[in-house]
Design a protein around this motif. Sequence first.
Motif, PDB file in Angstrom:
ATOM      1  N   ARG A   1       0.838  -1.208   0.000  1.00 15.24           N
ATOM      2  CA  ARG A   1       0.000   0.000   0.000  1.00 15.24           C
ATOM      3  C   ARG A   1       0.869   1.252   0.000  1.00 15.24           C
TER       4      ARG A   1
ATOM      5  N   SER B   1     -11.895   9.547   4.951  1.00 12.16           N
ATOM      6  CA  SER B   1     -11.202   8.282   5.222  1.00 12.16           C
ATOM      7  C   SER B   1     -11.835   7.539   6.394  1.00 12.16           C
TER       8      SER B   1
ATOM      9  N   PRO C   1      -6.015   7.995   3.953  1.00 14.27           N
ATOM     10  CA  PRO C   1      -6.548   6.821   3.242  1.00 14.27           C
ATOM     11  C   PRO C   1      -5.660   5.590   3.390  1.00 14.27           C
TER      12      PRO C   1
ATOM     13  N   ARG D   1      -6.230   4.151   6.914  1.00 18.67           N
ATOM     14  CA  ARG D   1      -7.512   3.445   6.999  1.00 18.67           C
ATOM     15  C   ARG D   1      -7.413   2.046   6.388  1.00 18.67           C
ATOM     16  N   ASP D   2      -6.815   1.945   5.215  1.00 22.76           N
ATOM     17  CA  ASP D   2      -6.686   0.641   4.560  1.00 22.76           C
ATOM     18  C   ASP D   2      -5.884  -0.331   5.415  1.00 22.76           C
TER      19      ASP D   2
ATOM     20  N   PHE E   1      -7.241  -3.815   7.164  1.00 19.76           N
ATOM     21  CA  PHE E   1      -6.597  -5.111   6.922  1.00 19.76           C
ATOM     22  C   PHE E   1      -6.247  -5.778   8.252  1.00 19.76           C
TER      23      PHE E   1
ATOM     24  N   LEU F   1      -7.519  -8.943   3.114  1.00 24.26           N
ATOM     25  CA  LEU F   1      -7.951  -7.802   2.329  1.00 24.26           C
ATOM     26  C   LEU F   1      -9.368  -7.427   2.730  1.00 24.26           C
TER      27      LEU F   1
ATOM     28  N   TYR G   1     -16.132   0.211   3.291  1.00 25.14           N
ATOM     29  CA  TYR G   1     -15.883   1.580   2.837  1.00 25.14           C
ATOM     30  C   TYR G   1     -17.200   2.260   2.474  1.00 25.14           C
TER      31      TYR G   1
ATOM     32  N   GLN H   1     -16.219   2.793  -3.096  1.00 26.10           N
ATOM     33  CA  GLN H   1     -15.895   1.382  -3.275  1.00 26.10           C
ATOM     34  C   GLN H   1     -15.255   1.076  -4.621  1.00 26.10           C
TER      35      GLN H   1
ATOM     36  N   ILE I   1     -11.656   2.159  -4.344  1.00 29.92           N
ATOM     37  CA  ILE I   1     -10.904   1.226  -3.491  1.00 29.92           C
ATOM     38  C   ILE I   1     -10.580  -0.049  -4.258  1.00 29.92           C
TER      39      ILE I   1
ATOM     40  N   THR J   1      -7.719   0.583  -6.451  1.00 28.02           N
ATOM     41  CA  THR J   1      -6.480   0.663  -5.676  1.00 28.02           C
ATOM     42  C   THR J   1      -5.969  -0.726  -5.316  1.00 28.02           C
ATOM     43  N   PHE J   2      -6.868  -1.588  -4.833  1.00 27.18           N
ATOM     44  CA  PHE J   2      -6.456  -2.942  -4.457  1.00 27.18           C
ATOM     45  C   PHE J   2      -5.925  -3.715  -5.660  1.00 27.18           C
TER      46      PHE J   2
END
Length: 641
Positions: free
Chosen positions: A262, A523, A590, A593-594, A598, A604, A610, A615, A618, A621-622
């Motif tokens: 991340r 966030s 952000p 928060r991720d 986790f 994940l 979120y 969403q 996100i 991003t993932f």
Amino acid sequence: MRRTRNDTDFSVRTIGRRSMVLGGVQLGVAGLLGWRMRQMQVEQADEYRLLAEENRVNIRLLAPGRGMIFDRNGISLAENAQNYRIVIVREEAGDVEKAISDLRQLIQLDDIEVERALREIERRSPFVPVTITDQRSWEDVATVAVNAPALPGITPDVGLTRNYPLEQDYAHVVGYVGPVSDYDLSRLDDDDPLLQIPKFQIGKTGVEQKFDKMLRGKAGALSIEVNAAGRVMRELGRDEGQTGANLQLTVESRLQNFTEARLALGLSAAAVVMDVRNGDLLAVGNAPSFDANKFVRGISVPDYRDLTENKYRPLANKAVQGAYPPGSTFKMMVAMAAMEAGMLSSADTFYCPGYTQLGNRRFHCWRRGGHGTVNLEKSLQQSCDVYYYELAQRIGIDRIAETARKFGIGERFDLPMSAVSAGVMPDKDWIRSAYDQEWRVGDSLNASIGQGYVLSTPLQLAVMTARLASGTSIQPRLIKSIDGVETPVVGAEPLDVNRNHLRLVRRGMFSVSNSRRGTAYRSRIADDSMQIAGKTGTSQVRSVVVKNSEVPWEQRDHALFVGFAPFDNPKYAVSVVVEHGGGGSAAAAPVARDILLFALHGKLPPLDAYPAGQQGEIAETFGQLDLRQDFGPSETGRSRA
């Protein structure tokens, strides 16, 4: 002239006496020799037998297996891998260059390796094995073994070398090993005979360095019979020595990998995740990172240059070494100091017109139009600078420093990582010592918003947040156990602060992330059972206020965020610093928060954790993350405890 009888008798008597003296001397010498022979053959027989044996038997040191390192779940972080190599004995090979040329017809050899081997062959005795190449595949070893009759003097061999299976995930935490050098020997006060073994690997950085003696184990011994020329005739005995201790760290590999991945979506960043209940460091992330295996195997000049000349400093452990102005994440310390001094209550308010006037200078709030009337919760929620300027003038830097140190700011934590920094928590005595000058009121105003002389590491910010969340003086812990023996948790006693003051600060942090006007509202976490309490921060690296987009990357503001979750039952604290990332709410919150999500889910996080409108973003991003989700089973080995 005839001799008289008297003369003859005198001569006989003289010769007789001399004969007796000479005979006595001869008898004494013979007796002395006999006594010495008896002493040597009987009384000192064992001693001379040992000396004779030493002329026939050589003792060689054997390097033991290095202790392994695991994460909290037994996943291998540092292990010993088989190192297949090809060696040559000059006297058996005959024409060395031809033998190596024949070998090159079978396997690929690097020119540098060959040149180094040829130089080594010239330096060594003709019967001493010399490594031509190492770190070979099993296929190469099998090829050489099959063709052994056509390769006189060349044989495959196997040893052990360090391997880091998760590559760059733990480069800054576990560190790496390398061959012992003359410089290492000059600085180490260590008479361990293992250090005299050529190319013996010792810890260079991180846990590998701090626990090197424990990890390296005890030397073994190989007894061999040699002839008069020193050539090995046969092996007489072998003692493998004692394998090094196994270490288990508190870190969790899935969380560590997610944290590293991340952070890697940015340019240069660091993060620390800490269990607020026992101080366990669950993740210590740095971006960019590097593959520690390259140092073990011998890093190339171009690869090393790429690391050292990279402006994002991949070799630096920013999480514990990087000292940054904490910005507004420091405001909780100022609020706690004011309440502890009895100079602030939750009902007290200040008016923020957008600046504070001090003499002929204005100290501006980040919001030039001001925040109006502000109380404690609103001051944290909207990060009003003027509120803390006013507090700083009331309580002074010494009270702020005293409180901040209770929460870990300015403390160098005793962790087995390289270059752990103490940061700077200034006070009046500090500035006299460091700069031979007096502290000014303006310095207090700068310090109150985490600027000026105040410097803190991501580790210290994580500890500060964990102590706010738990109300205890918890200490960070990286070593979970040594050979199966658990290391103690330290600092679980309550902090010497008012519980109600902690509650008020936590409430303000909750508002930062969950109030619509909070600086980290975007966030937030949608799941009410996992809500974050946090604080954003933005720290300037230049005195002139200019938009970040208008200056080079290295002149932009640092972005910070600290937080803990869940709010009602805190488990994890996190700190994130994005170097020159701009605003903390946009760049750091952000990410934090991720990472917290986790940690809470153990995997994940689902998209429904979120807000609905985020969403899709996100999920995208993932999709960019370089994750290792398939961790195979690992064996921690037997404990000697």
